[in-house]
Design a protein around this motif. Structure first.
Motif, PDB file in Angstrom:
ATOM      1  N   ALA A  52       0.840  -1.207   0.000  1.00  0.00           N
ATOM      2  CA  ALA A  52       0.000   0.000   0.000  1.00  0.00           C
ATOM      3  C   ALA A  52       0.869   1.250   0.000  1.00  0.00           C
ATOM      4  O   ALA A  52       0.573   2.222  -0.712  1.00  0.00           O
ATOM      5  CB  ALA A  52      -0.935  -0.006   1.206  1.00  0.00           C
ATOM      6  N   GLU A  53       1.967   1.234   0.762  1.00  0.00           N
ATOM      7  CA  GLU A  53       2.861   2.402   0.756  1.00  0.00           C
ATOM      8  C   GLU A  53       3.524   2.561  -0.606  1.00  0.00           C
ATOM      9  O   GLU A  53       3.641   3.675  -1.117  1.00  0.00           O
ATOM     10  CB  GLU A  53       3.935   2.326   1.837  1.00  0.00           C
ATOM     11  CG  GLU A  53       4.909   3.475   1.658  1.00  0.00           C
ATOM     12  CD  GLU A  53       5.761   3.846   2.829  1.00  0.00           C
ATOM     13  OE1 GLU A  53       6.913   4.219   2.581  1.00  0.00           O
ATOM     14  OE2 GLU A  53       5.291   3.795   3.964  1.00  0.00           O
ATOM     15  N   LEU A  58       4.558   5.940  -4.892  1.00  0.00           N
ATOM     16  CA  LEU A  58       4.950   5.954  -6.306  1.00  0.00           C
ATOM     17  C   LEU A  58       3.929   6.659  -7.196  1.00  0.00           C
ATOM     18  O   LEU A  58       4.279   7.159  -8.267  1.00  0.00           O
ATOM     19  CB  LEU A  58       5.191   4.529  -6.798  1.00  0.00           C
ATOM     20  CG  LEU A  58       6.350   3.790  -6.127  1.00  0.00           C
ATOM     21  CD1 LEU A  58       6.384   2.333  -6.583  1.00  0.00           C
ATOM     22  CD2 LEU A  58       7.678   4.465  -6.396  1.00  0.00           C
ATOM     23  N   ASN A  59       2.689   6.734  -6.753  1.00  0.00           N
ATOM     24  CA  ASN A  59       1.641   7.406  -7.530  1.00  0.00           C
ATOM     25  C   ASN A  59       1.479   8.884  -7.182  1.00  0.00           C
ATOM     26  O   ASN A  59       0.580   9.535  -7.700  1.00  0.00           O
ATOM     27  CB  ASN A  59       0.299   6.688  -7.352  1.00  0.00           C
ATOM     28  CG  ASN A  59       0.203   5.454  -8.217  1.00  0.00           C
ATOM     29  OD1 ASN A  59       0.196   5.544  -9.438  1.00  0.00           O
ATOM     30  ND2 ASN A  59       0.148   4.288  -7.586  1.00  0.00           N
ATOM     31  N   ARG A  60       2.340   9.417  -6.328  1.00  0.00           N
ATOM     32  CA  ARG A  60       2.238  10.841  -5.985  1.00  0.00           C
ATOM     33  C   ARG A  60       2.464  11.703  -7.224  1.00  0.00           C
ATOM     34  O   ARG A  60       3.297  11.384  -8.079  1.00  0.00           O
ATOM     35  CB  ARG A  60       3.259  11.210  -4.907  1.00  0.00           C
ATOM     36  CG  ARG A  60       2.906  10.647  -3.554  1.00  0.00           C
ATOM     37  CD  ARG A  60       3.913  11.032  -2.503  1.00  0.00           C
ATOM     38  NE  ARG A  60       3.538  10.437  -1.223  1.00  0.00           N
ATOM     39  CZ  ARG A  60       4.354  10.343  -0.183  1.00  0.00           C
ATOM     40  NH1 ARG A  60       5.588  10.827  -0.263  1.00  0.00           N
ATOM     41  NH2 ARG A  60       3.940   9.787   0.928  1.00  0.00           N
ATOM     42  N   PHE A  65       6.415   8.989 -12.662  1.00  0.00           N
ATOM     43  CA  PHE A  65       6.395   7.569 -12.989  1.00  0.00           C
ATOM     44  C   PHE A  65       5.108   7.190 -13.708  1.00  0.00           C
ATOM     45  O   PHE A  65       4.020   7.635 -13.349  1.00  0.00           O
ATOM     46  CB  PHE A  65       6.565   6.708 -11.734  1.00  0.00           C
ATOM     47  CG  PHE A  65       7.741   7.100 -10.882  1.00  0.00           C
ATOM     48  CD1 PHE A  65       8.963   7.459 -11.455  1.00  0.00           C
ATOM     49  CD2 PHE A  65       7.638   7.122  -9.504  1.00  0.00           C
ATOM     50  CE1 PHE A  65      10.048   7.817 -10.670  1.00  0.00           C
ATOM     51  CE2 PHE A  65       8.717   7.475  -8.713  1.00  0.00           C
ATOM     52  CZ  PHE A  65       9.921   7.829  -9.298  1.00  0.00           C
ATOM     53  N   ARG A  66       5.263   6.333 -14.687  1.00  0.00           N
ATOM     54  CA  ARG A  66       4.106   5.835 -15.432  1.00  0.00           C
ATOM     55  C   ARG A  66       3.397   4.759 -14.607  1.00  0.00           C
ATOM     56  O   ARG A  66       4.046   3.952 -13.946  1.00  0.00           O
ATOM     57  CB  ARG A  66       4.536   5.249 -16.776  1.00  0.00           C
ATOM     58  CG  ARG A  66       5.169   6.272 -17.704  1.00  0.00           C
ATOM     59  CD  ARG A  66       5.567   5.695 -19.030  1.00  0.00           C
ATOM     60  NE  ARG A  66       6.128   4.348 -18.869  1.00  0.00           N
ATOM     61  CZ  ARG A  66       6.230   3.464 -19.849  1.00  0.00           C
ATOM     62  NH1 ARG A  66       5.830   3.762 -21.058  1.00  0.00           N
ATOM     63  NH2 ARG A  66       6.747   2.275 -19.641  1.00  0.00           N
ATOM     64  N   ASP A  71       2.830  -0.405 -11.596  1.00  0.00           N
ATOM     65  CA  ASP A  71       2.116  -1.687 -11.506  1.00  0.00           C
ATOM     66  C   ASP A  71       3.063  -2.854 -11.766  1.00  0.00           C
ATOM     67  O   ASP A  71       2.982  -3.887 -11.090  1.00  0.00           O
ATOM     68  CB  ASP A  71       0.957  -1.732 -12.505  1.00  0.00           C
ATOM     69  CG  ASP A  71      -0.171  -0.776 -12.129  1.00  0.00           C
ATOM     70  OD1 ASP A  71      -0.200  -0.288 -10.980  1.00  0.00           O
ATOM     71  OD2 ASP A  71      -1.024  -0.507 -13.005  1.00  0.00           O
ATOM     72  N   TRP A  72       3.958  -2.699 -12.737  1.00  0.00           N
ATOM     73  CA  TRP A  72       4.898  -3.766 -13.076  1.00  0.00           C
ATOM     74  C   TRP A  72       5.819  -4.084 -11.896  1.00  0.00           C
ATOM     75  O   TRP A  72       6.022  -5.251 -11.554  1.00  0.00           O
ATOM     76  CB  TRP A  72       5.715  -3.379 -14.312  1.00  0.00           C
ATOM     77  CG  TRP A  72       6.656  -4.460 -14.728  1.00  0.00           C
ATOM     78  CD1 TRP A  72       6.364  -5.572 -15.455  1.00  0.00           C
ATOM     79  CD2 TRP A  72       8.043  -4.551 -14.395  1.00  0.00           C
ATOM     80  NE1 TRP A  72       7.489  -6.346 -15.609  1.00  0.00           N
ATOM     81  CE2 TRP A  72       8.530  -5.743 -14.964  1.00  0.00           C
ATOM     82  CE3 TRP A  72       8.909  -3.736 -13.676  1.00  0.00           C
ATOM     83  CZ2 TRP A  72       9.855  -6.133 -14.823  1.00  0.00           C
ATOM     84  CZ3 TRP A  72      10.233  -4.131 -13.542  1.00  0.00           C
ATOM     85  CH2 TRP A  72      10.681  -5.317 -14.118  1.00  0.00           C
ATOM     86  N   ILE A  73       6.350  -3.056 -11.246  1.00  0.00           N
ATOM     87  CA  ILE A  73       7.244  -3.289 -10.100  1.00  0.00           C
ATOM     88  C   ILE A  73       6.482  -3.964  -8.957  1.00  0.00           C
ATOM     89  O   ILE A  73       6.955  -4.944  -8.380  1.00  0.00           O
ATOM     90  CB  ILE A  73       7.911  -1.977  -9.624  1.00  0.00           C
ATOM     91  CG1 ILE A  73       9.031  -1.619 -10.591  1.00  0.00           C
ATOM     92  CG2 ILE A  73       8.437  -2.101  -8.209  1.00  0.00           C
ATOM     93  CD1 ILE A  73       9.901  -0.484 -10.188  1.00  0.00           C
ATOM     94  N   ILE A  74       5.311  -3.460  -8.640  1.00  0.00           N
ATOM     95  CA  ILE A  74       4.533  -4.047  -7.546  1.00  0.00           C
ATOM     96  C   ILE A  74       4.146  -5.487  -7.875  1.00  0.00           C
ATOM     97  O   ILE A  74       4.268  -6.383  -7.027  1.00  0.00           O
ATOM     98  CB  ILE A  74       3.311  -3.163  -7.219  1.00  0.00           C
ATOM     99  CG1 ILE A  74       3.802  -1.846  -6.604  1.00  0.00           C
ATOM    100  CG2 ILE A  74       2.344  -3.888  -6.276  1.00  0.00           C
ATOM    101  CD1 ILE A  74       2.749  -0.785  -6.445  1.00  0.00           C
TER     102      ILE A  74
END
Length: 158
Positions: A52-53, A58-60, A65-66, A71-74
């Motif tokens: 969740a963090e 990463l979405n800030r 970041f795309r 999503d790929w990293i997570i």
């Protein structure tokens, strides 16, 4: 001669992922740590709070970041990592309460590391390492110096 297979377990702090994504050359230590997750050398350890963090930070808006990269990293961490459902509770004091989960998840898997770019935010423990130290540990292990990974009692202060 066969390549030596090593397996290192590590909780990866969010700041390491952010730094890796900002690494233009891909040759930084944080980028190397993420590559070692991708190639299977490092098995990421996580729980739902850590994921969740990752997603939140990463979405800030301040980061370029795309969504596909995030999503790929997570998804990579989830696919190749180990989820810890019950973490070991610690009585250590943390300035930033969000750091506690990373520390406790690392404690929950024997012989695991916590890789962070913010060493000062964590207690001084041998299993808490910077990305540069993690790269050194991997290189030392690949070169045959396995002592660095076989002395868990020293790293965990047992």
């Amino acid at each position: 001669m066969f390549a030596m297979e090593i397996k290192i377990y590590a909780v990866i702090d969010t700041n390491v992922i952010v730094s890796a994504l900002f690494s233009i050359s891909g040759q930084s230590n944080p980028a190397t740590v993420i590559r070692k997750v991708i190639d299977g050398t490092i098995t990421p350890i996580y729980n739902e709070d850590i994921l969740a963090e990752y997603k939140e930070v990463l979405n800030r808006d301040k980061f370029p970041f795309r969504k596909e990269d995030i999503d790929w990293i997570i998804n990579t961490f989830q696919e190749y990592g180990i989820e810890i459902s019950e973490r070991q509770i610690s009585d250590e004091h943390f300035v930033d309460k969000k750091d506690i989960v990373f520390y406790e998840v690392a404690l929950s898997k024997e012989d695991s590391f916590l890789v962070t770019g913010n060493l000062k935010h964590f207690p001084k423990k041998p299993f808490i390492v910077s990305p540069a130290e993690m790269v050194e540990i991997i290189e030392a292990t690949l070169s045959g110096n396995r002592n660095i990974l076989s002395e868990a009692d020293v790293r965990y202060g047992k």
